[in-house]
Design a protein around this motif. Structure first.
Motif, PDB file in Angstrom:
ATOM      1  N   PRO A  16     -49.578  45.595 -10.405  1.00 43.45           N
ATOM      2  CA  PRO A  16     -49.109  46.103 -11.710  1.00 43.45           C
ATOM      3  C   PRO A  16     -49.723  45.360 -12.888  1.00 43.45           C
ATOM      4  O   PRO A  16     -50.075  45.975 -13.905  1.00 43.45           O
ATOM      5  CB  PRO A  16     -47.597  45.898 -11.642  1.00 43.45           C
ATOM      6  N   LEU A  17     -49.875  44.027 -12.753  1.00 43.01           N
ATOM      7  CA  LEU A  17     -50.487  43.268 -13.841  1.00 43.01           C
ATOM      8  C   LEU A  17     -51.949  43.655 -14.007  1.00 43.01           C
ATOM      9  O   LEU A  17     -52.442  43.787 -15.146  1.00 43.01           O
ATOM     10  CB  LEU A  17     -50.356  41.769 -13.561  1.00 43.01           C
ATOM     11  N   GLY A  18     -52.653  43.861 -12.906  1.00 42.70           N
ATOM     12  CA  GLY A  18     -54.044  44.294 -12.987  1.00 42.70           C
ATOM     13  C   GLY A  18     -54.176  45.666 -13.608  1.00 42.70           C
ATOM     14  O   GLY A  18     -55.111  45.928 -14.371  1.00 42.70           O
ATOM     15  N   VAL A  19     -53.244  46.578 -13.290  1.00 42.66           N
ATOM     16  CA  VAL A  19     -53.251  47.911 -13.907  1.00 42.66           C
ATOM     17  C   VAL A  19     -53.039  47.794 -15.409  1.00 42.66           C
ATOM     18  O   VAL A  19     -53.747  48.432 -16.209  1.00 42.66           O
ATOM     19  CB  VAL A  19     -52.167  48.804 -13.278  1.00 42.66           C
ATOM     20  N   LEU A  20     -52.082  46.975 -15.804  1.00 42.71           N
ATOM     21  CA  LEU A  20     -51.791  46.800 -17.237  1.00 42.71           C
ATOM     22  C   LEU A  20     -52.988  46.235 -17.979  1.00 42.71           C
ATOM     23  O   LEU A  20     -53.395  46.762 -19.024  1.00 42.71           O
ATOM     24  CB  LEU A  20     -50.576  45.888 -17.400  1.00 42.71           C
ATOM     25  N   LEU A  21     -53.576  45.183 -17.455  1.00 49.71           N
ATOM     26  CA  LEU A  21     -54.717  44.563 -18.118  1.00 49.71           C
ATOM     27  C   LEU A  21     -55.957  45.451 -18.044  1.00 49.71           C
ATOM     28  O   LEU A  21     -56.747  45.502 -18.985  1.00 49.71           O
ATOM     29  CB  LEU A  21     -55.011  43.205 -17.484  1.00 49.71           C
ATOM     30  N   GLY A  22     -56.111  46.156 -16.940  1.00 46.71           N
ATOM     31  CA  GLY A  22     -57.280  47.017 -16.797  1.00 46.71           C
ATOM     32  C   GLY A  22     -57.258  48.220 -17.710  1.00 46.71           C
ATOM     33  O   GLY A  22     -58.301  48.651 -18.215  1.00 46.71           O
ATOM     34  N   THR A  23     -56.083  48.776 -17.953  1.00 48.47           N
ATOM     35  CA  THR A  23     -55.987  49.942 -18.829  1.00 48.47           C
ATOM     36  C   THR A  23     -56.067  49.564 -20.307  1.00 48.47           C
ATOM     37  O   THR A  23     -56.514  50.365 -21.127  1.00 48.47           O
ATOM     38  CB  THR A  23     -54.666  50.691 -18.580  1.00 48.47           C
ATOM     39  N   THR A  24     -55.657  48.341 -20.629  1.00 50.80           N
ATOM     40  CA  THR A  24     -55.743  47.893 -22.026  1.00 50.80           C
ATOM     41  C   THR A  24     -57.065  47.216 -22.339  1.00 50.80           C
ATOM     42  O   THR A  24     -57.450  47.095 -23.502  1.00 50.80           O
ATOM     43  CB  THR A  24     -54.596  46.923 -22.353  1.00 50.80           C
ATOM     44  N   GLY A  25     -57.770  46.766 -21.286  1.00 51.59           N
ATOM     45  CA  GLY A  25     -59.046  46.089 -21.502  1.00 51.59           C
ATOM     46  C   GLY A  25     -58.907  44.664 -21.976  1.00 51.59           C
ATOM     47  O   GLY A  25     -59.884  44.056 -22.422  1.00 51.59           O
ATOM     48  N   ARG A  26     -57.734  44.094 -21.850  1.00 52.07           N
ATOM     49  CA  ARG A  26     -57.504  42.725 -22.314  1.00 52.07           C
ATOM     50  C   ARG A  26     -57.339  41.789 -21.119  1.00 52.07           C
ATOM     51  O   ARG A  26     -56.984  42.209 -20.031  1.00 52.07           O
ATOM     52  CB  ARG A  26     -56.252  42.657 -23.186  1.00 52.07           C
ATOM     53  N   GLY A  27     -57.556  40.509 -21.392  1.00 53.09           N
ATOM     54  CA  GLY A  27     -57.309  39.490 -20.377  1.00 53.09           C
ATOM     55  C   GLY A  27     -58.430  39.296 -19.393  1.00 53.09           C
ATOM     56  O   GLY A  27     -58.245  38.598 -18.385  1.00 53.09           O
ATOM     57  N   GLY A  28     -59.614  39.865 -19.646  1.00 52.49           N
ATOM     58  CA  GLY A  28     -60.719  39.733 -18.702  1.00 52.49           C
ATOM     59  C   GLY A  28     -61.143  38.285 -18.501  1.00 52.49           C
ATOM     60  O   GLY A  28     -61.351  37.837 -17.371  1.00 52.49           O
ATOM     61  N   ASN A  29     -61.263  37.529 -19.587  1.00 47.15           N
ATOM     62  CA  ASN A  29     -61.680  36.126 -19.478  1.00 47.15           C
ATOM     63  C   ASN A  29     -60.638  35.302 -18.725  1.00 47.15           C
ATOM     64  O   ASN A  29     -60.992  34.430 -17.916  1.00 47.15           O
ATOM     65  CB  ASN A  29     -61.901  35.536 -20.876  1.00 47.15           C
ATOM     66  N   ALA A  30     -59.363  35.581 -18.984  1.00 48.57           N
ATOM     67  CA  ALA A  30     -58.300  34.839 -18.303  1.00 48.57           C
ATOM     68  C   ALA A  30     -58.328  35.115 -16.797  1.00 48.57           C
ATOM     69  O   ALA A  30     -58.096  34.208 -15.987  1.00 48.57           O
ATOM     70  CB  ALA A  30     -56.937  35.222 -18.876  1.00 48.57           C
ATOM     71  N   ILE A  31     -58.630  36.348 -16.417  1.00 48.03           N
ATOM     72  CA  ILE A  31     -58.691  36.693 -14.993  1.00 48.03           C
ATOM     73  C   ILE A  31     -59.847  35.973 -14.312  1.00 48.03           C
ATOM     74  O   ILE A  31     -59.708  35.469 -13.182  1.00 48.03           O
ATOM     75  CB  ILE A  31     -58.816  38.216 -14.821  1.00 48.03           C
ATOM     76  N   VAL A  32     -60.983  35.882 -14.995  1.00 42.74           N
ATOM     77  CA  VAL A  32     -62.136  35.172 -14.424  1.00 42.74           C
ATOM     78  C   VAL A  32     -61.800  33.697 -14.232  1.00 42.74           C
ATOM     79  O   VAL A  32     -62.102  33.101 -13.186  1.00 42.74           O
ATOM     80  CB  VAL A  32     -63.367  35.334 -15.339  1.00 42.74           C
ATOM     81  N   VAL A  33     -61.167  33.090 -15.221  1.00 38.02           N
ATOM     82  CA  VAL A  33     -60.780  31.675 -15.111  1.00 38.02           C
ATOM     83  C   VAL A  33     -59.789  31.484 -13.971  1.00 38.02           C
ATOM     84  O   VAL A  33     -59.908  30.550 -13.171  1.00 38.02           O
ATOM     85  CB  VAL A  33     -60.179  31.181 -16.444  1.00 38.02           C
ATOM     86  N   LEU A  34     -58.796  32.368 -13.890  1.00 36.87           N
ATOM     87  CA  LEU A  34     -57.794  32.267 -12.835  1.00 36.87           C
ATOM     88  C   LEU A  34     -58.434  32.401 -11.464  1.00 36.87           C
ATOM     89  O   LEU A  34     -58.091  31.665 -10.524  1.00 36.87           O
ATOM     90  CB  LEU A  34     -56.733  33.352 -13.021  1.00 36.87           C
ATOM     91  N   SER A  35     -59.362  33.319 -11.328  1.00 40.87           N
ATOM     92  CA  SER A  35     -60.030  33.522 -10.047  1.00 40.87           C
ATOM     93  C   SER A  35     -60.825  32.292  -9.640  1.00 40.87           C
ATOM     94  O   SER A  35     -60.806  31.869  -8.478  1.00 40.87           O
ATOM     95  CB  SER A  35     -60.951  34.741 -10.129  1.00 40.87           C
ATOM     96  N   ASN A  36     -61.519  31.673 -10.597  1.00 38.24           N
ATOM     97  CA  ASN A  36     -62.312  30.486 -10.297  1.00 38.24           C
ATOM     98  C   ASN A  36     -61.429  29.289  -9.955  1.00 38.24           C
ATOM     99  O   ASN A  36     -61.729  28.521  -9.038  1.00 38.24           O
ATOM    100  CB  ASN A  36     -63.220  30.141 -11.483  1.00 38.24           C
ATOM    101  N   VAL A  37     -60.324  29.138 -10.690  1.00 40.95           N
ATOM    102  CA  VAL A  37     -59.416  28.015 -10.437  1.00 40.95           C
ATOM    103  C   VAL A  37     -58.765  28.156  -9.072  1.00 40.95           C
ATOM    104  O   VAL A  37     -58.582  27.173  -8.342  1.00 40.95           O
ATOM    105  CB  VAL A  37     -58.349  27.935 -11.538  1.00 40.95           C
ATOM    106  N   SER A  38     -58.414  29.391  -8.694  1.00 41.14           N
ATOM    107  CA  SER A  38     -57.746  29.603  -7.408  1.00 41.14           C
ATOM    108  C   SER A  38     -58.622  29.206  -6.243  1.00 41.14           C
ATOM    109  O   SER A  38     -58.125  28.772  -5.195  1.00 41.14           O
ATOM    110  CB  SER A  38     -57.344  31.077  -7.269  1.00 41.14           C
TER     111      SER A  38
END
Length: 247
Positions: free
Chosen positions: A54-76
């Protein structure tokens, strides 16, 4: 001392261990540990998916949070899952199945979030505009147009997370958790290399089966013709024969 012979003996002992019905059916045997391993893995992936998709759907449809997702993916990728399991073990959750599920859900969260976000971002803008021109509401566009087109990437994220969780759940045995990792952990404690190999083979086969099952599920959920469907054979007796189609 022959190292090659020791390896052969260890693998031979592993197959003997796996072919012993008592090792499968006894209390806390392979079947009990397999059920426990699957339960932990399924709940961890579901918990991660309930938050990530659901969070990915929300961010994907709004186009926001892309940089935060990349950082989160790298940190994980940099945070060891064993560290999370150890941290939860010293909290009030203790050495419980809940702690293991929560740690693995955190581990499963980033790939599902990233793939869901990318899946919605890669939907053709012209398709969205065509759907809106047909009178669809924003919710209908997301549910009936964007989501089906994003399913292949979403399922890739789920498949990646599930296979990683199945393999990583083995580490739970190091902090008192359950699952097939207990076979490996017990083998190390007894210096029984055959048992260690047997446990590793069980986890590897389970991960491969998980991958295969989710590939089939992903293909079933993806719109369009099934790629594995075989053409129907032409009848030689009676009926028209196939003819070449001009290019």
């Amino acid at each position: 001392m022959d190292p090659g012979g020791d390896v052969v003996n260890a693998f031979g002992g592993a197959f003997v261990y796996l072919n012993d019905p008592f090792n499968w059916t006894r209390p806390n045997g392979i079947l009990d540990l397999l059920v426990e391993h699957l339960r932990i893995s399924v709940f961890a992936v579901l918990l991660g998916a309930v938050v990530a998709i659901p969070l990915g759907v929300l961010l994907g449809t709004t186009g926001r949070g892309g940089n935060a997702i990349v950082v989160l993916s790298n940190v994980s990728r940099a945070v060891p899952t064993l560290a999370l399991l150890t941290i939860f073990a010293v909290t009030p959750l203790g050495f419980s199945e809940t702690a293991t599920i929560l740690a693995l859900a955190i581990f499963a969260f980033p790939p599902m979030l990233t793939n869901t976000y990318v899946g919605f971002q890669e939907v053709d803008r012209d398709v969205r505009e065509a759907a809106r021109a047909m009178g669809m509401s924003r919710g209908q566009v997301v549910a009936r147009v964007e989501f089906p087109l994003a399913v292949p990437l979403i399922m890739t994220g789920v498949r990646t997370a599930a296979v990683q969780v199945v393999a990583t759940a083995t580490l739970a045995a190091l902090v008192g958790g359950g699952g097939l990792g207990r076979i490996i952990n017990l083998g190390f404690g007894q210096q029984d290399y055959a048992q260690i190999i047997a446990g590793a083979l069980l986890v590897a086969v389970l991960a491969l089966l998980t991958e295969a099952l989710l590939v089939v599920l992903s293909a079933a959920l993806t719109p369009g013709p099934r790629r594995w469907s075989l053409p129907r054979p032409w009848r030689r007796q009676g009926g028209p024969q196939p003819s070449a189609v001009p290019l």
